[in-house]
Design an enzyme around this catalytic site. Structure first.
Site, PDB file in Angstrom:
ATOM      1  N   SER A   8      16.694  -9.386  47.536  1.00 32.75           N
ATOM      2  CA  SER A   8      16.354  -8.444  47.781  1.00 32.75           C
ATOM      3  C   SER A   8      16.166  -7.508  49.405  1.00 32.75           C
ATOM      4  CB  SER A   8      15.025  -8.053  47.877  1.00 32.75           C
ATOM      5  OG  SER A   8      13.663  -8.631  46.650  1.00 32.75           O
ATOM      6  N   HIS A  65      10.227  -8.996  55.884  1.00 30.89           N
ATOM      7  CA  HIS A  65       9.062  -9.582  54.864  1.00 30.89           C
ATOM      8  C   HIS A  65       7.534  -8.929  56.471  1.00 30.89           C
ATOM      9  CE1 HIS A  65       9.368  -9.283  50.473  1.00 30.89           C
ATOM     10  NE2 HIS A  65      10.067 -10.658  50.889  1.00 30.89           N
ATOM     11  N   VAL A 106      28.983 -32.054  48.624  1.00 26.24           N
ATOM     12  CA  VAL A 106      28.365 -33.598  49.095  1.00 26.24           C
ATOM     13  C   VAL A 106      27.720 -34.171  47.600  1.00 26.24           C
ATOM     14  CG1 VAL A 106      27.049 -34.360  50.340  1.00 26.24           C
ATOM     15  CG2 VAL A 106      27.451 -32.287  51.129  1.00 26.24           C
ATOM     16  N   LYS A 159       3.495 -10.216  38.231  1.00 29.15           N
ATOM     17  CA  LYS A 159       3.466 -10.140  39.254  1.00 29.15           C
ATOM     18  C   LYS A 159       4.586  -8.490  40.384  1.00 29.15           C
ATOM     19  CE  LYS A 159       5.527 -13.814  42.610  1.00 29.15           C
ATOM     20  NZ  LYS A 159       6.567 -12.616  43.464  1.00 29.15           N
ATOM     21  N   SER A 168      12.057 -16.849  48.957  1.00 26.60           N
ATOM     22  CA  SER A 168      11.484 -15.660  48.961  1.00 26.60           C
ATOM     23  C   SER A 168       9.799 -16.119  50.416  1.00 26.60           C
ATOM     24  CB  SER A 168      10.574 -14.641  48.597  1.00 26.60           C
ATOM     25  OG  SER A 168      10.813 -13.202  49.780  1.00 26.60           O
ATOM     26  N   CYS A 197      35.625   4.740  47.480  1.00 30.36           N
ATOM     27  CA  CYS A 197      34.349   5.087  47.554  1.00 30.36           C
ATOM     28  C   CYS A 197      33.222   4.531  48.506  1.00 30.36           C
ATOM     29  CB  CYS A 197      33.358   3.571  46.503  1.00 30.36           C
ATOM     30  SG  CYS A 197      33.781   3.601  44.558  1.00 30.36           S
TER      31      CYS A 197
HETATM   32  C1  FAD Z   1      15.555 -12.659  43.280  1.00 29.10           C
HETATM   33  C2  FAD Z   1      16.027 -13.358  44.998  1.00 29.10           C
HETATM   34  C3  FAD Z   1      15.027 -12.260  46.098  1.00 29.10           C
HETATM   35  C4  FAD Z   1      14.758 -12.554  47.117  1.00 29.10           C
HETATM   36  N1  FAD Z   1      14.208 -12.067  48.155  1.00 29.10           N
HETATM   37  C5  FAD Z   1      14.177 -11.599  49.696  1.00 29.10           C
HETATM   38  C6  FAD Z   1      14.116 -11.278  50.179  1.00 29.10           C
HETATM   39  O1  FAD Z   1      13.807  -9.926  50.156  1.00 29.10           O
HETATM   40  N2  FAD Z   1      13.560 -11.728  51.531  1.00 29.10           N
HETATM   41  C7  FAD Z   1      13.576 -12.481  52.008  1.00 29.10           C
HETATM   42  O2  FAD Z   1      12.909 -12.658  53.252  1.00 29.10           O
HETATM   43  N3  FAD Z   1      13.536 -13.386  51.539  1.00 29.10           N
HETATM   44  C8  FAD Z   1      14.128 -12.947  49.627  1.00 29.10           C
HETATM   45  N4  FAD Z   1      14.600 -14.446  48.891  1.00 29.10           N
HETATM   46  C9  FAD Z   1      14.943 -15.853  49.397  1.00 29.10           C
HETATM   47  C10 FAD Z   1      16.398 -15.641  49.659  1.00 29.10           C
HETATM   48  O3  FAD Z   1      17.120 -15.627  49.843  1.00 29.10           O
HETATM   49  C11 FAD Z   1      16.097 -17.636  50.617  1.00 29.10           C
HETATM   50  O4  FAD Z   1      15.311 -18.195  51.084  1.00 29.10           O
HETATM   51  C12 FAD Z   1      17.323 -17.622  51.567  1.00 29.10           C
HETATM   52  O5  FAD Z   1      17.999 -17.808  51.281  1.00 29.10           O
HETATM   53  C13 FAD Z   1      17.690 -19.274  50.544  1.00 29.10           C
HETATM   54  O6  FAD Z   1      19.247 -19.552  52.367  1.00 29.10           O
HETATM   55  P1  FAD Z   1      19.206 -21.237  52.528  1.00 29.10           P
HETATM   56  O7  FAD Z   1      20.530 -21.516  52.501  1.00 29.10           O
HETATM   57  O8  FAD Z   1      18.816 -21.926  52.162  1.00 29.10           O
HETATM   58  O9  FAD Z   1      19.879 -21.338  50.363  1.00 29.10           O
HETATM   59  P2  FAD Z   1      21.364 -20.685  49.631  1.00 29.10           P
HETATM   60  O10 FAD Z   1      21.328 -18.955  50.144  1.00 29.10           O
HETATM   61  O11 FAD Z   1      21.491 -20.986  48.292  1.00 29.10           O
HETATM   62  O12 FAD Z   1      21.900 -21.923  50.253  1.00 29.10           O
HETATM   63  C14 FAD Z   1      22.255 -23.444  49.922  1.00 29.10           C
HETATM   64  C15 FAD Z   1      24.601 -23.712  49.972  1.00 29.10           C
HETATM   65  O13 FAD Z   1      24.516 -25.215  49.528  1.00 29.10           O
HETATM   66  C16 FAD Z   1      25.779 -25.183  49.386  1.00 29.10           C
HETATM   67  N5  FAD Z   1      25.633 -26.226  48.600  1.00 29.10           N
HETATM   68  C17 FAD Z   1      23.954 -26.759  47.795  1.00 29.10           C
HETATM   69  N6  FAD Z   1      24.672 -28.058  46.839  1.00 29.10           N
HETATM   70  C18 FAD Z   1      25.677 -28.446  47.227  1.00 29.10           C
HETATM   71  C19 FAD Z   1      27.121 -29.360  48.299  1.00 29.10           C
HETATM   72  N7  FAD Z   1      26.659 -30.853  47.398  1.00 29.10           N
HETATM   73  N8  FAD Z   1      27.067 -29.506  49.129  1.00 29.10           N
HETATM   74  C20 FAD Z   1      28.246 -28.470  49.788  1.00 29.10           C
HETATM   75  N9  FAD Z   1      26.624 -27.551  49.646  1.00 29.10           N
HETATM   76  C21 FAD Z   1      26.364 -27.334  48.746  1.00 29.10           C
HETATM   77  C22 FAD Z   1      25.299 -23.950  48.181  1.00 29.10           C
HETATM   78  O14 FAD Z   1      26.699 -23.363  47.760  1.00 29.10           O
HETATM   79  C23 FAD Z   1      24.710 -22.864  48.955  1.00 29.10           C
HETATM   80  O15 FAD Z   1      26.080 -21.887  49.673  1.00 29.10           O
HETATM   81  C24 FAD Z   1      14.325 -13.435  47.301  1.00 29.10           C
HETATM   82  C25 FAD Z   1      15.597 -14.752  46.870  1.00 29.10           C
HETATM   83  C26 FAD Z   1      15.816 -15.058  45.585  1.00 29.10           C
HETATM   84  C27 FAD Z   1      16.850 -15.390  44.351  1.00 29.10           C
END
Ligand code: FAD
Length: 475
Positions: free
Chosen positions: A48, A52, A175, A252, A340, A404
């Site tokens: 989103s 927050h 990995v 929710k 989130s 656009c």
């Molecule tokens: C519907 C939705 C709404 C949300 N809204 C909000 C919001 O408004 N505000 C907020 O604060 N948070 C929000 N969140 C939460 C937020 O988006 C996530 O907490 C955050 O993006 C997580 O980041 P991350 O880096 O942990 O995960 P990711 O962005 O998923 O990054 C993990 C990375 O690891 C890589 N990876 C996985 N396995 C391997 C492997 N074996 N080898 C190498 N690389 C690998 C993946 O390809 C990926 O790029 C929302 C989430 C969702 C789904």
């Protein structure tokens, strides 16, 4: 022999990139491994975009702590690292007098968490603040600390600044295994082995997999899908605040919010699934978003929809973020269960993890850390004289590719030449918004492909939308 780094970060989402940037303040060699072709390819690209305020998480949890600190850091970092952020404030709507105690509980929780400026207003006061709100609103929790951010812009900014400070990014590097050694960890990838003293597990929905390879205390992540409907910039001003719904008898709740780029966003749904790669959208999801968003704002003009998308929350069974050294796995640091408010919390998680690693390793802060980063100029938004000057220096900034969003060839070239730079159409889109507008790249894709092919020195048939296998033309 394996290549060696002091720290290996698994995953180049917002959390991995924030951690890499914070770690790059220290005298440490850092490598970020990412299975996709670019940063911000997992959950960080589909959420989103809300910063927050911090009234949702239970006081004392990691979620509450990281949310509050992240909210403060994003405000500062948006200036230092030049990404889009706006403190537009948020409102949680209550539709039923019987739910007022729950709204008050949310207020109390926010106060306990340290959120400033919270207040509860009546339905009429809420409608005075936001004229599009439904007549059914009986009260609202208003939070001036809430904001909106560009998730792509923030992730790319962390990655670029980390790279400038020495972090190495390895894309299309999956990995496949992790093993404890006497010196640290041996990390197996589909492109060879890497040795590292410390590992940061920021693998999003896959973080349980890596945690469970090294720790006996197992964790379990369920992908929880959230679908959205995104509307044109023409209607982005329907609300100024981010409008949430109080969870209640209607479920929710979904949000209605402007984005930092002026679109209107509605969603998300919340459905637990098994497939960690399933980011499809569904007819049911779309209908559910529309129906529930119209409870808050009945006049959302869905005729102005430009696209739908979905993202996967990394929901861990325990319900809180798991951040820190994994039990029985010295030197292996988890950033797991980062659902989130993970986007909001990312800079705080990066800061916390890097402090833990600095303490464990005894690493000192670098004297030559470059803290600032400038984004790619948004040519169409510049004052006329500045724009003319830029175009005179480099005429490519005057050749519009995406009509656009008014994105020029010069901006696209910049997106490709940055480090780490775009190597796919999605990579360009996330950096400079080419193809993000009303036509959703319907008209500008061939031009963007030509620029990518030219800049990367590859034939047009090799240009991909994202990872290999997503080539756009054959023959
Ligand atoms: C519907 C939705 C709404 C949300 N809204 C909000 C919001 O408004 N505000 C907020 O604060 N948070 C929000 N969140 C939460 C937020 O988006 C996530 O907490 C955050 O993006 C997580 O980041 P991350 O880096 O942990 O995960 P990711 O962005 O998923 O990054 C993990 C990375 O690891 C890589 N990876 C996985 N396995 C391997 C492997 N074996 N080898 C190498 N690389 C690998 C993946 O390809 C990926 O790029 C929302 C989430 C969702 C789904």
């Amino acid at each position: 022999m394996s290549e060696y780094f002091d720290v290996c970060v698994i995953g180049a989402g917002v959390v991995g990139c924030a951690a890499a940037r914070e770690l790059s303040k220290y005298d440490l060699t850092i490598c970020v491994l990412e299975k996709e072709e670019d940063v911000c390819s997992g959950t960080s690209k589909a959420n989103s975009g809300i910063v927050h305020a911090g009234h949702d998480a239970k006081p004392g949890t990691m979620k509450a702590r990281m949310n509050l600190r992240g909210n403060a850091l994003i405000k500062e970092l948006s200036k230092t690292l030049d990404f889009h952020f706006r403190q537009n404030g948020s409102m949680v709507l209550c539709f039923d007098e019987n739910d007022l105690p729950a709204l008050e509980e949310l207020y109390e929780r926010g106060v306990a968490n340290g959120v400033e400026g919270l207040k509860i207003v009546s339905g009429d006061e809420a409608r005075e603040m936001e004229s599009a709100l439904s007549d059914k609103v009986v009260a609202s929790l208003v939070s001036p600390a809430g904001g909106i951010v560009c998730p792509f812009g923030m992730t790319v900014a962390f990655a670029e600044n980390a790279a400038e400070n020495g972090a190495k990014f390895r894309f299309l590097t999956e990995v496949t295994g992790i093993e404890k050694t006497d010196e640290g960890y041996k990390i197996e990838t589909d492109r060879g082995k890497i040795a590292a003293k410390y590992v940061v597990n920021a693998a999003g929905v896959y973080a349980d997999r890596f945690h469970n390879m090294v720790s006996d205390r197992k964790i379990h992540i369920t992908p929880r899908k959230g679908e959205y409907v995104l509307l044109d910039r023409e209607v982005g001003g329907l609300t100024d605040h981010t409008i949430f719904q109080l969870p209640g008898k209607y479920g929710k709740g979904v949000l209605v919010t402007p984005t930092v780029h002026g679109n209107l966003l509605t969603g998300p749904t919340a459905v637990d699934i098994d497939d960690k790669e399933d980011t499809s959208t569904t007819a049911d999801g779309t209908s559910s978003v529309k129906e529930r968003a119209s409870l808050s704002v009945p006049s959302v003009p869905y005729g102005k929809t430009i696209t739908g998308f979905s993202g996967l929350r990394a929901h861990e069974d325990g319900g809180d973020f798991i951040i820190g050294e994994a039990e029985g796995a010295k030197g292996f640091f988890d950033c797991a269960g980062i659902e989130s408010p993970g986007l909001t919390s990312a800079p705080a998680i990066g800061e916390y993890i890097s402090e833990l690693i600095a303490r464990a390793s005894g690493a000192k802060k670098k004297e030559n850390f470059v803290s600032e980063r400038r984004g790619i100029p948004e040519v169409a938004k510049l004052p006329p004289e500045e724009r003319a000057k830029l175009i005179k220096e480099n005429p490519a900034y005057g050749r519009i590719v995406c009509r656009c969003e008014e994105i020029s060839e010069g901006e696209i070239v910049d997106a490709i030449r940055r480090v780490p730079g775009a190597v796919s159409l999605d990579g360009i889109k996330r950096r400079v918004r080419q193809g993000m507008g009303r036509c959703q790249a319907g008209f500008c894709t061939p031009l963007a492909m030509e620029i990518l092919a030219r800049e990367l020195g590859i034939p047009m048939e090799k240009v991909t939308k994202n990872r290999p296998g997503s080539e756009q033309i054959t023959g």
